[in-house]
Scaffold this motif. Structure first.
Motif, short mmCIF file in Angstrom:
data_model
loop_
_atom_site.label_atom_id
_atom_site.label_comp_id
_atom_site.label_asym_id
_atom_site.label_seq_id
_atom_site.Cartn_x
_atom_site.Cartn_y
_atom_site.Cartn_z
N UNK A 228 44.40 30.65 59.50
CA UNK A 228 43.97 31.82 60.25
C UNK A 228 42.93 31.41 61.29
N UNK A 229 42.73 32.27 62.27
CA UNK A 229 41.70 32.07 63.30
C UNK A 229 40.51 32.96 62.96
N UNK A 230 39.32 32.37 63.03
CA UNK A 230 38.08 33.07 62.67
C UNK A 230 37.11 32.96 63.82
N UNK A 231 36.56 34.09 64.26
CA UNK A 231 35.62 34.08 65.37
C UNK A 231 34.58 35.17 65.16
N UNK A 232 33.35 34.87 65.56
CA UNK A 232 32.24 35.81 65.50
C UNK A 232 31.44 35.64 66.79
N UNK A 233 31.32 36.71 67.55
CA UNK A 233 30.60 36.66 68.82
C UNK A 233 29.15 37.07 68.62
N UNK A 234 28.28 36.45 69.37
CA UNK A 234 26.83 36.65 69.27
C UNK A 234 26.48 38.11 69.56
N UNK A 235 25.69 38.72 68.68
CA UNK A 235 25.22 40.08 68.88
C UNK A 235 26.10 41.15 68.27
N UNK B 182 32.58 23.10 43.21
CA UNK B 182 32.91 24.30 42.45
C UNK B 182 34.34 24.78 42.71
N UNK B 183 35.12 24.00 43.49
CA UNK B 183 36.51 24.34 43.72
C UNK B 183 36.79 25.09 44.99
N UNK B 184 35.79 25.29 45.85
CA UNK B 184 35.98 26.02 47.10
C UNK B 184 36.03 25.01 48.24
N UNK B 185 37.18 24.91 48.90
CA UNK B 185 37.38 23.91 49.96
C UNK B 185 37.84 24.64 51.21
N UNK B 186 37.24 24.29 52.35
CA UNK B 186 37.60 24.87 53.64
C UNK B 186 38.07 23.76 54.57
N UNK B 187 39.24 23.94 55.17
CA UNK B 187 39.76 23.00 56.16
C UNK B 187 40.02 23.76 57.45
N UNK B 188 39.95 23.04 58.57
CA UNK B 188 40.09 23.70 59.87
C UNK B 188 40.49 22.66 60.89
N UNK B 189 40.95 23.14 62.04
CA UNK B 189 41.31 22.24 63.13
C UNK B 189 40.06 21.73 63.80
N UNK B 190 40.09 20.50 64.24
CA UNK B 190 38.93 19.91 64.90
C UNK B 190 38.64 20.66 66.19
N UNK B 191 37.37 20.93 66.49
CA UNK B 191 37.04 21.62 67.74
C UNK B 191 37.52 20.82 68.93
N UNK B 192 37.99 21.49 70.00
CA UNK B 192 38.52 20.76 71.15
C UNK B 192 37.47 19.94 71.87
N UNK B 193 36.22 20.38 71.86
CA UNK B 193 35.16 19.65 72.55
C UNK B 193 33.83 19.98 71.87
N UNK B 194 32.84 19.17 72.17
CA UNK B 194 31.52 19.37 71.57
C UNK B 194 30.88 20.61 72.18
N UNK B 195 30.31 21.45 71.30
CA UNK B 195 29.71 22.69 71.77
C UNK B 195 28.31 22.45 72.29
N UNK B 196 27.89 23.37 73.14
CA UNK B 196 26.52 23.32 73.65
C UNK B 196 25.55 23.55 72.51
N UNK C 26 32.20 25.47 57.49
CA UNK C 26 32.97 25.58 58.72
C UNK C 26 32.05 25.26 59.88
N UNK C 27 32.59 24.88 61.05
CA UNK C 27 31.72 24.52 62.18
C UNK C 27 30.90 25.71 62.68
N UNK C 28 29.57 25.57 62.61
CA UNK C 28 28.64 26.60 63.08
C UNK C 28 27.64 25.91 64.00
N UNK D 22 36.60 29.25 65.04
CA UNK D 22 37.27 28.27 64.18
C UNK D 22 38.76 28.60 64.19
N UNK D 23 39.58 27.60 64.46
CA UNK D 23 41.03 27.79 64.49
C UNK D 23 41.68 27.08 63.31
N UNK D 24 42.82 27.62 62.90
CA UNK D 24 43.61 27.03 61.81
C UNK D 24 42.76 26.86 60.54
#
Length: 596
Positions: free
Chosen positions: A316-323, A278-292, A348-350, A300-302
């Motif tokens: 841009x940098x995007x972050x959401x903390x639990x709770x 539909x024309x919506x594309x998201x790109x981001x920097x690869x995570x530095x390491x595998x998450x738990x 995006x990586x979730x 998410x960075x970049x």
């Protein structure tokens, strides 16, 4: 008098001095000429360099004006082409949808006809295999006993006990049946008993034939499969619905579980692929390491999100903390809803442990009541129970190390808590409480969703989202269809301890709602994300956002003013002409372009 007087001859030493003076004068003349030529060359070279620099600047300015005009024309052309393309795509999509709908109708009609014809054929074949019912045996009455005589005989037999002996018993029976001998009475008794046995045998034979015919009438599994296969073949031949485009549309429809964008756990990426189509594309920097696997924070960075090539978020940098509860704010049309669609589609990586509920549309009109629509979570409960069984089986593996065992234990604990939240014994009470808070009376809760308007079905969808309580809840303007009391109740619920262990991201233009619910505000401005949080003992959340934005705008104005002053200095230098070395001049001109 005019005659030239001959000069006296010079002495040798005087002649030598004269020659030396002549040589010196000649050398001075040559040197002065060379000096004048060098000065003229330097002046002409400086003038040439200055004129060349002016020509280069004029060419650069002309090219820049041309590029600017071309860029503006290209941008306008792209915009016009984009709108025209969107219009063409919409028309093509509507035409394809109509054609598909007509083809499906015709195919369904063809499939029903084929199914009916095959059933009729099978039934006709079965009719030829059915057995007729046996004829009823005739009642034997050789001595011509009448009904009155038969009743007297029956009463006499019941009245006379069999312990009297056969001869005495039938002699006593004969006394109650006048005109008949004891032998005739005994023979009639045996004849009646034979009639009864014959009738019972006939009834059993009728039952056996009926059951056999019934088994023939009902289709067996092979026949049912044949009917279904022929109906499916007729449908596919008529509709041609299983081509690549139809399969893609079918996958897209399946992604919209319950037509409300439900996404459970990590998926195969089909939702993100459908969003990219539909024309919506998201790109981001690869995570530095595998998450738990049990991680609950999103970082998410970049991050860059574009819609048909136009960036909505740029590096841009995007972050959401639990709770935490985040209010997503920005100008109308800046792309807030599109970015939420990227999050809901897991573009995006979730972390895998986070399940998402993105409320996008109202609940569909169905035969279900509002209460049942909210309580319908059996599918998720079954999925949770299945995952619990799989993890319990994995716990028995002795090859797992201590860290893996700890991870599985933590995951099982979370799943058991989730299963307790989905407890069926309290489902009705919780659903009733939520619907009542959103303005549903007891009578309205029992109404079918097809009888509701779009606004009330949106309330049903919101009630379902609140009932499920996902790990990440995405709400886009949840107060649009609510009255004042429902808005206040929703504020209290979202800010209560019931949802304190969840993450919330919502879009709302209601300042009071955002201030009462959100713990942080995320602002989307000019492709960047800015997070604002209230300080303890300080200003409120909205005031903190306004103060932070005012400070940021002041800093931007100050930086723009400084750049403008530096640009004026550089433009004045360009006007005087670049007299330094060409490399340094080129670098300085490039800096001017950056300042512009």
């Amino acid at each position: 008098l005019n005659r030239e007087i001959p000069k006296p001859p010079k002495r040798p030493e005087e002649h030598a001095r004269t020659v030396a003076r002549a040589d010196l004068c000649e050398k001075k003349t040559v040197s002065s000429r060379a000096t004048r030529a060098g000065s003229q060359w330097r002046a002409s070279s400086a003038e040439h360099f200055q004129k060349g620099g002016q020509r280069r600047r004029r060419r650069s300015l002309r090219a820049r004006r041309d590029d600017t005009a071309l860029g503006a024309r290209a941008k306008r052309a792209r915009a016009a082409m984009g709108k025209a393309q969107e219009k063409r795509d919409a028309e093509a999509k509507a035409a394809a949808k109509k054609a598909e709908k007509d083809a499906k109708k015709a195919a369904l009609k063809e499939a029903r006809a084929a199914k009916k014809a095959l059933k009729e054929q099978i039934k006709a074949e079965i009719e030829t295999q059915k057995q007729p019912l046996p004829e009823k045996p005739e009642v034997a009455n050789a001595a011509g006993w009448s009904a009155g005589e038969q009743r007297k005989l029956d009463d006499a037999i019941r009245a006379r006990a069999p312990d009297l002996g056969p001869v005495a018993r039938w002699a006593a029976v004969k006394a109650d049946v006048p005109g008949r001998s004891s032998r005739a009475c005994a023979a009639r008794f045996l004849e009646v008993r034979g009639n009864v046995r014959a009738e019972r045998a006939w009834e059993q034979a009728c039952r056996d034939v009926t059951l056999a015919n019934a088994k023939l009438t009902s289709l067996n599994k092979a026949q049912k499969d044949e009917v279904a296969a022929r109906a499916k073949a007729a449908y596919e031949d008529k509709a041609g619905s299983y081509d690549a485009d139809a399969a893609a549309r079918e996958r897209e429809a399946k992604l919209k579980e319950a037509k409300m964008g439900r996404v459970l756990k990590a998926d195969s990426g089909e939702a993100a692929d459908a969003l990219a189509a539909q024309g919506v594309v998201a790109t981001y920097a690869a995570p530095p390491e595998k998450k738990h696997r049990n991680a609950k924070d999103i970082n998410v960075s970049n991050l860059t999100v574009s819609f048909h090539g136009n960036p909505l978020i740029d590096a841009a940098s995007f972050s959401m903390n639990w709770g935490n509860r985040y209010g997503f704010i920005g100008r109308n049309g800046s792309g807030k809803s599109t970015i939420m669609r990227c999050i809901g589609a897991r573009a995006i990586p979730i972390p895998e442990a986070i399940d998402i509920y993105h409320l996008t549309t109202e609940y569909p009109p169905t035969e279900e009541t509002a209460l049942f629509a909210v309580m319908k979570v059996d599918a998720e409960r079954a999925a949770v129970e299945k995952e619990i069984d799989e993890l319990n089986d994995a716990m028995g593996d002795e090859s797992l190390d201590e860290e893996a065992q700890t991870d599985l234990t933590e995951r099982l604990t979370g799943l058991y808590d989730r299963l307790e939240e989905l407890d069926a014994s309290t489902a009705e009470a919780r659903a009733t409480e939520i619907l009542t808070g959103l303005g549903f009376t007891v009578e309205r809760q029992q109404q079918k969703t097809k009888d509701f308007s779009g606004g009330w079905r949106m309330r049903v969808a919101l009630a379902r989202a609140l009932f499920i309580q996902p790990a990440l809840l995405l709400l886009d303007e949840p107060t649009n269809h609510l009255d004042l009391w429902a808005v206040r109740w929703l504020e209290e619920l979202l800010a209560s301890e019931k949802l304190s262990a969840k993450t919330l991201l919502f879009v709302s233009h209601d300042r009071t709602f955002a201030e009462n619910v959100a713990t942080s505000l995320v602002e989307l401005d000019a492709g960047k994300l800015y997070e604002h949080a209230a300080q303890r003992g300080g200003a409120s959340l909205v005031d903190a956002y306004l103060n932070g934005k005012a400070k940021r705008l002041a800093d931007e104005r100050s930086a723009a003013s400084s750049a403008r002053s530096q640009l004026e200095v550089e433009l004045a230098w360009l006007a005087r002409g670049a007299k330094a070395r060409q490399t340094k001049s080129t670098e300085r001109i490039a800096r001017v372009e950056v300042l512009k």
